[in-house]
Write an enzyme that holds these catalytic residues in place. Structure first.
Site, PDB file in Angstrom:
ATOM      1  N   TYR A 143       0.858  -1.120   0.125  1.00  0.00           N
ATOM      2  CA  TYR A 143       0.084   0.043  -0.048  1.00  0.00           C
ATOM      3  C   TYR A 143       0.884   1.255  -0.115  1.00  0.00           C
ATOM      4  CZ  TYR A 143      -4.190  -2.811   1.222  1.00  0.00           C
ATOM      5  OH  TYR A 143      -5.085  -3.725   1.174  1.00  0.00           O
TER       6      TYR A 143
ATOM      7  N   LYS B 216       4.003 -15.204   1.665  1.00  0.00           N
ATOM      8  CA  LYS B 216       4.104 -16.263   0.737  1.00  0.00           C
ATOM      9  C   LYS B 216       5.511 -16.324   0.348  1.00  0.00           C
ATOM     10  CE  LYS B 216       1.167 -16.752  -2.652  1.00  0.00           C
ATOM     11  NZ  LYS B 216       0.657 -18.187  -2.473  1.00  0.00           N
TER      12      LYS B 216
ATOM     13  N   ASP C  92      -1.877 -18.065   1.460  1.00  0.00           N
ATOM     14  CA  ASP C  92      -3.176 -18.753   0.658  1.00  0.00           C
ATOM     15  C   ASP C  92      -3.760 -19.708   1.786  1.00  0.00           C
ATOM     16  OD1 ASP C  92      -0.909 -20.045   0.169  1.00  0.00           O
ATOM     17  OD2 ASP C  92      -1.238 -20.139  -1.849  1.00  0.00           O
TER      18      ASP C  92
ATOM     19  N   ASP D   5      -5.158  -7.175   5.751  1.00  0.00           N
ATOM     20  CA  ASP D   5      -6.319  -6.523   5.286  1.00  0.00           C
ATOM     21  C   ASP D   5      -7.116  -7.672   4.742  1.00  0.00           C
ATOM     22  OD1 ASP D   5      -8.274  -4.705   4.395  1.00  0.00           O
ATOM     23  OD2 ASP D   5      -6.988  -3.686   2.916  1.00  0.00           O
TER      24      ASP D   5
ATOM     25  N   ASP E 120     -11.039  -9.172   6.929  1.00  0.00           N
ATOM     26  CA  ASP E 120     -12.110  -9.200   6.583  1.00  0.00           C
ATOM     27  C   ASP E 120     -12.776 -10.494   6.534  1.00  0.00           C
ATOM     28  OD1 ASP E 120     -12.148  -6.293   5.902  1.00  0.00           O
ATOM     29  OD2 ASP E 120     -13.258  -6.717   4.286  1.00  0.00           O
TER      30      ASP E 120
HETATM   31  C1  LIG Z   1      -7.292   2.161   3.350  1.00  0.00           C
HETATM   32  C2  LIG Z   1      -8.464   1.297   3.663  1.00  0.00           C
HETATM   33  C3  LIG Z   1      -9.569   1.740   2.699  1.00  0.00           C
HETATM   34  C4  LIG Z   1      -7.848  -0.063   3.363  1.00  0.00           C
HETATM   35  C5  LIG Z   1      -8.451  -1.258   4.144  1.00  0.00           C
HETATM   36  O1  LIG Z   1      -9.453  -1.784   3.671  1.00  0.00           O
HETATM   37  C6  LIG Z   1      -8.301  -1.299   5.680  1.00  0.00           C
HETATM   38  O2  LIG Z   1      -7.404  -0.851   6.210  1.00  0.00           O
HETATM   39  O3  LIG Z   1      -9.157  -2.234   6.096  1.00  0.00           O
HETATM   40 MG   LIG Z   2     -10.065  -3.557   4.788  1.00  0.00          MG
END
Ligand SMILES: CC(C)CC(=O)C(=O)O
Ligand SMILES: [Mg+2]
Ligand SMILES: NC(=O)C1=CN([C@@H]2O[C@H](COP(=O)(O)OP(=O)(O)OC[C@H]3O[C@@H](n4cnc5c(N)ncnc54)[C@H](O)[C@@H]3O)[C@@H](O)[C@H]2O)C=CC1
Length: 368
Positions: free
Chosen positions: A142, A192, A225, A249, A253
């Site tokens: 990033y 990885k 993975d 990230d 999620d």
């Molecule tokens: C800068 C964010 C939009 C990136 C992201 O999805 C996060 O940090 O969870």
């Molecule tokens: Mg995120």
């Protein structure tokens, strides 16, 4: 002792909606627990761009550097999709994280018993789940240079660069091992290394930090993975997972769905200690601005509320009060309080964002 200072950056979309409930809880601590906070508010993301032409004004950045902790809602939205990257709302958040040097992003995934049947996985796989993903937050793909969309010959090429220095890996590994010592004493490092040089270096440095400073902690390595697969197959095998910015990230999620909803996951982004010994810190839910439900009173405020609980624990040394707030959330869920994201096809009457806030405040009152 001076009153602790908080900067609230509610941001865009559902950010201000979920933050409104946190503000009521901050007021509750001032009135009912004699724990006042010196709260200021400012803009970040799309709303800052609308006002200042930049997603993070320099004055806001300076304020964030001065306070004891920053609370952030969420940034972004379709209105800003076509903006140049340099002024996109998400860039405001990345600048905050980078300039505050918040290298360790703690993303706990805990499954409350009341939601174990609602998780994407079966109850016995998630009941009692309590894992901590430590995501490196200020480097990696990033932030690496070069980045951009360039022209090569007669076509365009989109470029991002994964780059990690030894010291960047070293410090986030130490943060993970320190946390593990206070939890289940296990760290699984994910990269990885089979296909990425940055992964090879990551594995080397984590192994060295472990051998030199944390031999008492159990360390394992997994390709990210396979780690994603194991997170869905048997998440309770993990205690602390340490990984890079991008993989962290994605994995966090995914971990959210083990707990029932993305609206449940809080986070703390921590940097080096300040003069008062507490880490520089920003607290925010893992989710984004959820444009699909913004403005409808449907957002689940729990991720943002639990992020404030993390602030109580990590920035204000109020572990017992953090426990109180977490228990209040647990109680309302056990009593059946549900925002729409926590409801299955069988239906029922969901609570609005503010009604979920009311329920948690009532549970806090009952805890006294
Ligand atoms: C800068 C964010 C939009 C990136 C992201 O999805 C996060 O940090 O969870
Ligand atoms: Mg995120
Ligand atoms: N930290 C941040 O500020 C982040 C910002 N974003 C930005 O947010 C915008 C939307 O991104 P998406 O990919 O849609 O991710 P998102 O996290 O905003 O939403 C994904 C899905 O989860 C649901 N959801 C998220 N939070 C919820 C909550 N508290 N209660 C109930 N449901 C919830 C949404 O309704 C949506 O269906 C984009 O501009 C993105 O860049 C995305 C992730 C993190």
């Amino acid at each position: 002792m001076s009153t602790p200072s908080l900067l609230i950056l509610a941001g865009d979309g559902i950010g201000p909606e979920v933050m409104a409930e946190v503000t009521r809880i901050i007021d509750w601590y001032g009135k009912k627990r004699d724990m006042p906070f010196d709260v200021s508010e400012d803009l970040v993301g799309g709303c800052a761009y609308d006002k200042h032409g930049t997603p993070l004004h320099d004055d806001t950045m300076a304020k964030a550097q001065e306070v004891d902790a920053v609370l952030l809602g969420a940034v972004g939205g379709p209105k800003y999709d076509d903006l140049d990257f340099s002024v996109k709302p998400e860039r405001g958040l990345l600048r905050l994280r980078k300039e505050m040097d918040l290298f360790a992003n703690l993303r706990p995934a805990q499954c409350f018993d009341a939601l174990a049947d609602f998780s994407s996985l079966k109850r016995d796989i998630v009941a009692g789940l309590d894992i901590m993903i430590v995501r490196e937050l200020t480097s990696g793909i990033y932030f690496g240079e070069p980045r951009g969309i360039f022209t090569e010959g007669n076509e365009r090429v989109g470029v991002n660069t994964q780059r990690y220095t030894e010291s960047e890996i070293d410090r986030v590994a130490r943060a993970a091992f320190e946390l593990a010592r206070r939890r289940g004493n296990k760290v699984c490092s994910m990269e990885k290394a089979n296909v990425m040089e940055s992964g090879v270096l990551w594995r080397e440095v984590v192994t060295k930090v472990h051998a030199e400073s944390y031999p008492d902690v159990q360390l394992s390595h997994m390709y990210a993975d396979a780690g994603a697969m194991q997170l869905c197959r048997n998440p309770k095998q993990f205690d602390v997972i340490v990984t890079d910015n991008l993989f962290g990230d994605l994995l966090s999620d995914a971990a959210a769905m083990l707990t029932g909803s993305l609206g449940m996951l809080p986070s703390a982004s921590l940097g080096a200690p300040m003069a008062n010994g507490r880490p520089k810190a920003l607290y925010e839910p893992v989710h984004g601005s959820a444009p699909d439900i913004a403005g409808q009173g449907k957002a689940n405020p729990i991720a943002c509320i639990l992020s404030f609980a993390m602030a109580l624990r990590y920035s204000f040394d109020q572990g017992a009060e953090a426990d109180r707030l977490e228990r209040a959330v647990e109680k309302v869920l056990a009593d059946g309080a549900r925002t729409p994201d926590l409801m299955g096809p069988e239906g029922g009457t969901p609570l609005t964002t503010a009604q979920m806030g009311d329920a948690i405040l009532a549970a806090l009152d009952a805890s006294l």
